[in-house]
Design a protein around this motif. Structure first.
Motif, mmCIF file in Angstrom:
data_model
loop_
_atom_site.group_PDB
_atom_site.id
_atom_site.type_symbol
_atom_site.label_atom_id
_atom_site.label_comp_id
_atom_site.label_asym_id
_atom_site.label_seq_id
_atom_site.Cartn_x
_atom_site.Cartn_y
_atom_site.Cartn_z
ATOM 1 N N GLU A 4 -17.377 -6.588 7.446
ATOM 2 C CA GLU A 4 -16.934 -7.500 6.668
ATOM 3 C C GLU A 4 -16.366 -7.117 5.442
ATOM 4 N N LEU A 5 -16.889 -5.821 4.829
ATOM 5 C CA LEU A 5 -16.510 -5.500 3.749
ATOM 6 C C LEU A 5 -14.975 -4.508 3.859
ATOM 7 N N GLN A 6 -14.719 -4.141 4.937
ATOM 8 C CA GLN A 6 -13.738 -3.350 5.729
ATOM 9 C C GLN A 6 -12.509 -4.615 5.819
ATOM 10 N N GLN A 7 -12.922 -5.535 6.483
ATOM 11 C CA GLN A 7 -11.907 -6.844 6.648
ATOM 12 C C GLN A 7 -11.499 -7.276 5.376
ATOM 13 N N PHE A 8 -12.533 -7.377 4.593
ATOM 14 C CA PHE A 8 -11.936 -7.888 3.295
ATOM 15 C C PHE A 8 -11.070 -7.034 2.385
ATOM 16 N N LYS A 9 -11.191 -5.575 2.422
ATOM 17 C CA LYS A 9 -10.373 -4.702 1.856
ATOM 18 C C LYS A 9 -8.990 -4.802 2.491
ATOM 19 N N ALA A 10 -8.839 -4.778 3.792
ATOM 20 C CA ALA A 10 -7.704 -4.827 4.491
ATOM 21 C C ALA A 10 -7.040 -6.010 4.258
ATOM 22 N N ASP A 11 -7.747 -7.377 4.118
ATOM 23 C CA ASP A 11 -7.089 -8.428 3.844
ATOM 24 C C ASP A 11 -6.587 -8.549 2.396
ATOM 25 N N PHE A 12 -7.488 -7.729 1.582
ATOM 26 C CA PHE A 12 -6.919 -7.741 0.004
ATOM 27 C C PHE A 12 -5.865 -6.723 -0.114
ATOM 28 N N PHE A 13 -5.515 -5.623 0.467
ATOM 29 C CA PHE A 13 -4.404 -4.595 0.309
ATOM 30 C C PHE A 13 -3.352 -5.466 1.216
ATOM 31 N N LYS A 14 -3.474 -5.951 2.212
ATOM 32 C CA LYS A 14 -2.363 -6.758 2.830
ATOM 33 C C LYS A 14 -1.668 -7.933 1.893
ATOM 34 N N ALA A 15 -2.801 -8.626 1.067
ATOM 35 C CA ALA A 15 -2.098 -9.332 -0.026
ATOM 36 C C ALA A 15 -1.211 -8.682 -1.048
ATOM 37 N N LEU A 16 -1.552 -7.464 -1.209
ATOM 38 C CA LEU A 16 -0.805 -6.561 -2.389
ATOM 39 C C LEU A 16 0.397 -6.032 -1.622
ATOM 40 N N GLY A 17 0.589 -5.988 -0.285
ATOM 41 C CA GLY A 17 1.760 -5.458 0.269
ATOM 42 C C GLY A 17 3.099 -6.133 0.143
ATOM 43 N N HIS A 18 3.417 -6.499 -0.966
ATOM 44 C CA HIS A 18 4.719 -7.163 -1.422
ATOM 45 C C HIS A 18 5.405 -6.703 -2.562
ATOM 46 N N PRO A 19 6.204 -5.941 -2.994
ATOM 47 C CA PRO A 19 6.720 -5.677 -4.174
ATOM 48 C C PRO A 19 7.052 -6.889 -5.355
ATOM 49 N N LEU A 20 7.245 -8.167 -4.932
ATOM 50 C CA LEU A 20 7.274 -9.086 -5.653
ATOM 51 C C LEU A 20 5.780 -9.622 -6.117
ATOM 52 N N ARG A 21 4.872 -9.280 -5.108
ATOM 53 C CA ARG A 21 3.383 -9.743 -5.551
ATOM 54 C C ARG A 21 2.841 -8.590 -6.674
ATOM 55 N N ILE A 22 3.169 -7.644 -6.355
ATOM 56 C CA ILE A 22 2.740 -6.500 -7.367
ATOM 57 C C ILE A 22 3.380 -6.742 -8.488
ATOM 58 N N ARG A 23 4.567 -7.111 -8.636
ATOM 59 C CA ARG A 23 5.439 -7.394 -9.999
ATOM 60 C C ARG A 23 4.675 -8.491 -10.447
ATOM 61 N N ILE A 24 4.328 -9.529 -10.018
ATOM 62 C CA ILE A 24 3.758 -10.897 -10.445
ATOM 63 C C ILE A 24 2.296 -10.052 -11.025
ATOM 64 N N LEU A 25 1.695 -9.330 -10.173
ATOM 65 C CA LEU A 25 0.245 -9.126 -10.863
ATOM 66 C C LEU A 25 0.321 -8.221 -12.157
ATOM 67 N N THR A 40 11.514 -15.799 -14.747
ATOM 68 C CA THR A 40 12.461 -15.207 -15.537
ATOM 69 C C THR A 40 12.315 -13.469 -15.639
ATOM 70 N N LEU A 41 10.981 -13.094 -15.778
ATOM 71 C CA LEU A 41 10.541 -11.964 -16.257
ATOM 72 C C LEU A 41 10.568 -11.082 -14.860
ATOM 73 N N SER A 42 10.624 -11.649 -13.776
ATOM 74 C CA SER A 42 10.820 -10.936 -12.443
ATOM 75 C C SER A 42 12.149 -10.762 -12.068
ATOM 76 N N GLY A 43 12.970 -11.611 -12.484
ATOM 77 C CA GLY A 43 14.331 -11.672 -12.029
ATOM 78 C C GLY A 43 14.615 -12.215 -10.725
ATOM 79 N N SER A 44 13.424 -13.225 -10.194
ATOM 80 C CA SER A 44 13.419 -13.658 -8.856
ATOM 81 C C SER A 44 13.580 -15.058 -8.814
ATOM 82 N N GLU A 45 14.048 -15.771 -7.641
ATOM 83 C CA GLU A 45 14.015 -17.130 -7.782
ATOM 84 C C GLU A 45 12.672 -17.947 -7.734
ATOM 85 N N GLY A 46 12.764 -18.930 -8.200
ATOM 86 C CA GLY A 46 11.462 -19.848 -8.533
ATOM 87 C C GLY A 46 10.785 -19.880 -7.059
ATOM 88 N N SER A 47 11.441 -20.180 -6.011
ATOM 89 C CA SER A 47 11.016 -20.323 -4.616
ATOM 90 C C SER A 47 10.223 -19.266 -4.257
#
Length: 109
Positions: A4-25, A40-47
């Protein structure tokens, strides 16, 4: 429990696996922000920002608080800031290793 812990970690890191998500964080680590500010701060579209925030919300990494017509987003756990700092340090270590390797190669030529 271990699985369960390994699955949580895998899902957690998968959620971090996008450059815009990292920028948002990274932006939220500086303080709470609404979608317009993140856009505005990320220079990305609202959608795109909204789509990535939905993924982060679904994984309980961020949460939103209604403020009139706006939703203000926050980090659910401030340890995310430390995680991002550790990732930056790992990147720096790899960069230092790469530069050292190039220096050694240059010395042999």
């Amino acid at each position: 429990m271990n699985l369960e812990l390994q699955q949580f970690k895998a899902d957690f890191f998968k959620a971090l696996g996008h450059p815009l998500r990292i920028r948002i964080l990274e932006l939220l680590s500086e303080g709470d922000k609404n979608v317009n500010e993140l856009q505005t701060l990320s220079g990305s579209e609202g959608s795109a920002v909204s789509q990535q925030l939905a993924i982060l919300r679904n994984k309980n990494i961020v949460y939103g608080t209604k403020d009139g017509n706006r939703v203000t987003y926050s980090l659910r756990d401030p340890m995310i800031i430390e995680l991002l700092a550790v990732a930056r340090q790992i990147f720096n270590n790899h960069l230092i290793d790469t530069i050292s390797m190039f220096d050694r190669l240059s010395e042999t030529e």
